[in-house]
Scaffold this motif. Structure first.
Motif, mmCIF file in Angstrom:
data_model
loop_
_atom_site.group_PDB
_atom_site.id
_atom_site.type_symbol
_atom_site.label_atom_id
_atom_site.label_comp_id
_atom_site.label_asym_id
_atom_site.label_seq_id
_atom_site.Cartn_x
_atom_site.Cartn_y
_atom_site.Cartn_z
ATOM 1 N N THR A 186 18.146 84.669 47.291
ATOM 2 C CA THR A 186 19.490 85.168 47.740
ATOM 3 C C THR A 186 19.429 86.675 47.979
ATOM 4 O OG1 THR A 186 20.929 83.771 46.127
ATOM 5 C CG2 THR A 186 22.011 85.617 47.092
ATOM 6 N N VAL A 187 19.593 87.091 49.344
ATOM 7 C CA VAL A 187 19.345 88.427 49.883
ATOM 8 C C VAL A 187 20.336 88.614 50.962
ATOM 9 C CG1 VAL A 187 16.937 88.464 49.514
ATOM 10 C CG2 VAL A 187 17.558 87.792 51.259
ATOM 11 N N PRO A 188 20.727 89.949 51.068
ATOM 12 C CA PRO A 188 21.612 90.260 52.142
ATOM 13 C C PRO A 188 21.308 89.776 53.408
ATOM 14 C CG PRO A 188 21.361 92.183 50.738
ATOM 15 C CD PRO A 188 20.434 91.109 50.437
ATOM 16 N N GLY A 189 22.157 89.258 54.244
ATOM 17 C CA GLY A 189 21.988 88.577 55.672
ATOM 18 C C GLY A 189 21.847 89.506 56.715
ATOM 19 N N GLU A 190 22.312 90.536 56.533
ATOM 20 C CA GLU A 190 22.247 91.522 57.851
ATOM 21 C C GLU A 190 20.694 91.897 58.331
ATOM 22 O OE1 GLU A 190 24.880 94.512 56.468
ATOM 23 O OE2 GLU A 190 26.706 93.634 56.673
ATOM 24 N N ALA A 191 20.706 92.042 59.320
ATOM 25 C CA ALA A 191 19.567 92.310 60.037
ATOM 26 C C ALA A 191 19.189 93.766 59.615
ATOM 27 C CB ALA A 191 19.395 92.107 61.609
ATOM 28 N N GLY A 192 18.014 94.120 59.299
ATOM 29 C CA GLY A 192 17.678 95.399 59.055
ATOM 30 C C GLY A 192 18.070 95.875 57.556
ATOM 31 N N SER A 193 18.950 95.109 56.782
ATOM 32 C CA SER A 193 19.052 95.566 55.496
ATOM 33 C C SER A 193 18.356 95.419 54.459
ATOM 34 C CB SER A 193 20.861 94.756 55.252
ATOM 35 O OG SER A 193 20.707 93.287 55.249
ATOM 36 N N THR A 194 17.378 94.542 54.343
ATOM 37 C CA THR A 194 16.278 94.039 53.519
ATOM 38 C C THR A 194 14.916 94.674 53.773
ATOM 39 O OG1 THR A 194 17.487 91.972 53.426
ATOM 40 C CG2 THR A 194 15.414 92.182 52.345
ATOM 41 N N ARG A 195 14.854 95.448 52.740
ATOM 42 C CA ARG A 195 13.608 96.070 52.813
ATOM 43 C C ARG A 195 12.482 95.746 51.681
ATOM 44 N NH1 ARG A 195 13.671 100.168 56.425
ATOM 45 N NH2 ARG A 195 16.044 100.689 57.018
ATOM 46 N N GLU A 210 13.570 91.851 59.996
ATOM 47 C CA GLU A 210 14.456 92.207 61.356
ATOM 48 C C GLU A 210 15.103 90.774 61.842
ATOM 49 O OE1 GLU A 210 15.074 94.912 62.385
ATOM 50 O OE2 GLU A 210 13.455 96.430 61.559
ATOM 51 N N GLN A 211 14.653 89.621 61.200
ATOM 52 C CA GLN A 211 15.211 88.424 61.953
ATOM 53 C C GLN A 211 15.343 87.330 60.642
ATOM 54 O OE1 GLN A 211 12.733 87.412 64.844
ATOM 55 N NE2 GLN A 211 11.107 86.731 63.662
ATOM 56 N N PRO A 212 15.813 86.321 60.816
ATOM 57 C CA PRO A 212 15.913 85.269 59.638
ATOM 58 C C PRO A 212 14.853 84.699 59.619
ATOM 59 C CG PRO A 212 17.831 85.117 61.228
ATOM 60 C CD PRO A 212 17.025 85.957 61.905
ATOM 61 N N THR A 213 14.545 84.155 58.310
ATOM 62 C CA THR A 213 13.522 83.391 57.754
ATOM 63 C C THR A 213 13.703 82.356 57.276
ATOM 64 O OG1 THR A 213 13.504 84.331 55.593
ATOM 65 C CG2 THR A 213 12.394 85.538 57.106
ATOM 66 N N SER A 214 12.748 81.054 57.398
ATOM 67 C CA SER A 214 12.775 79.931 56.693
ATOM 68 C C SER A 214 11.423 79.435 56.060
ATOM 69 C CB SER A 214 13.414 78.909 57.780
ATOM 70 O OG SER A 214 12.314 78.726 58.781
ATOM 71 N N GLY A 215 11.599 78.219 55.367
ATOM 72 C CA GLY A 215 10.434 77.732 54.992
ATOM 73 C C GLY A 215 9.210 77.519 55.895
ATOM 74 N N ARG A 216 9.990 77.138 57.328
ATOM 75 C CA ARG A 216 9.018 76.717 58.153
ATOM 76 C C ARG A 216 8.539 78.072 59.015
ATOM 77 N NH1 ARG A 216 11.310 71.215 61.068
ATOM 78 N NH2 ARG A 216 11.181 69.562 59.177
ATOM 79 N N GLU A 217 9.403 79.079 59.047
ATOM 80 C CA GLU A 217 9.069 80.168 60.062
ATOM 81 C C GLU A 217 9.429 81.298 58.963
ATOM 82 O OE1 GLU A 217 11.565 80.200 63.247
ATOM 83 O OE2 GLU A 217 10.588 78.816 64.382
#
Length: 229
Positions: A186-195, A210-217
């Motif tokens: 669980t992390v904020p979903g806004e681009a650039g908001s997670t460091r 900078e962009q969404p992630t997933s287990g495959r990507e």
């Protein structure tokens, strides 16, 4: 604050025994004179009888009260009696008639005489929070939530196990597995908001998602070298 209580207590005593001198300080200041001495002994916890007062009393001032009338002990007793009766009727104060220890008389440098102790509340001003008027309708803004998947690679794209991955803003920390992977559910979903702060083999990287992630990507974090420069 205490000086204000001093003045109020002096004025109250003067209203009870009109014409008598009222001084703050050790009792011997009035020895041989005509008046009342109010000696602040201590700051202490409030008496049990004050526990339900509103607003609550947090600090009490203990005053040692003694009366003098030159060589006229009868007059000194009369002054003391008037003060005791007035103190009983004044619900803001608490009268204490406990015997004064001999060590106290020795410290004050005077012979024992009839006295009493008065507990007086110390008012503490409370800062009331500023209430601002609502100027428009309530607007609810939600923050999108997502999961963060990543992998930490070293030179030659070799996965790094045991690397530390931190989310400083959320005070979260994780470590990579044997395949160099990590996951924050669980992390904020806004681009650039997670460091991220990534530490591996003595090297540190600051990374912004900078962009969404997933287990495959997953987010790929590379350390090109671990050589000490």
């Amino acid at each position: 604050m205490i000086d204000q209580v001093d003045r109020e207590l002096q004025e109250w005593v003067k209203s009870v025994v009109m014409g008598a001198d009222v001084v703050l300080g050790p009792p011997r200041q009035l020895e041989g004179k005509h008046g009342v001495s109010l000696y602040l002994l201590a700051l202490t916890n409030p008496p049990q009888a004050w526990m339900n007062r509103q607003p609550p009393i947090r600090i009490a001032l203990r005053y040692f009260v003694a009366t003098w009338a030159g060589d006229d002990e009868e007059e000194a007793h009369r002054l003391l009696g008037k003060l005791v009766l007035a103190a009983i009727k004044k619900h803001e104060y608490e009268l204490d008639l406990a015997e004064v220890p001999a060590a106290m008389w020795a410290a004050l440098g005077i012979a024992p005489r009839p006295t009493f102790t008065l507990c007086v509340p110390l008012p503490i001003e409370r800062l009331e929070p500023v209430t601002r008027l609502v100027q428009g309708p309530l607007v609810m803004r939600g923050t999108p939530i997502t999961s963060l998947y990543g992998i930490v690679l070293g030179p030659g794209d070799v996965p790094i196990a045991g690397a530390s991955v931190e989310l400083p803003a959320l005070q979260l920390r994780n470590h990579t597995d044997t395949g160099g992977r990590f996951h924050f559910p669980t992390v904020p979903g806004e681009a650039g908001s997670t460091r991220l702060l990534v530490k591996a083999k003595g090297r540190v990287q600051n990374v912004t998602v900078e962009q969404p992630t997933s287990g495959r990507e997953p987010l790929v974090i590379r350390f090109d070298s671990f050589e000490i420069k």
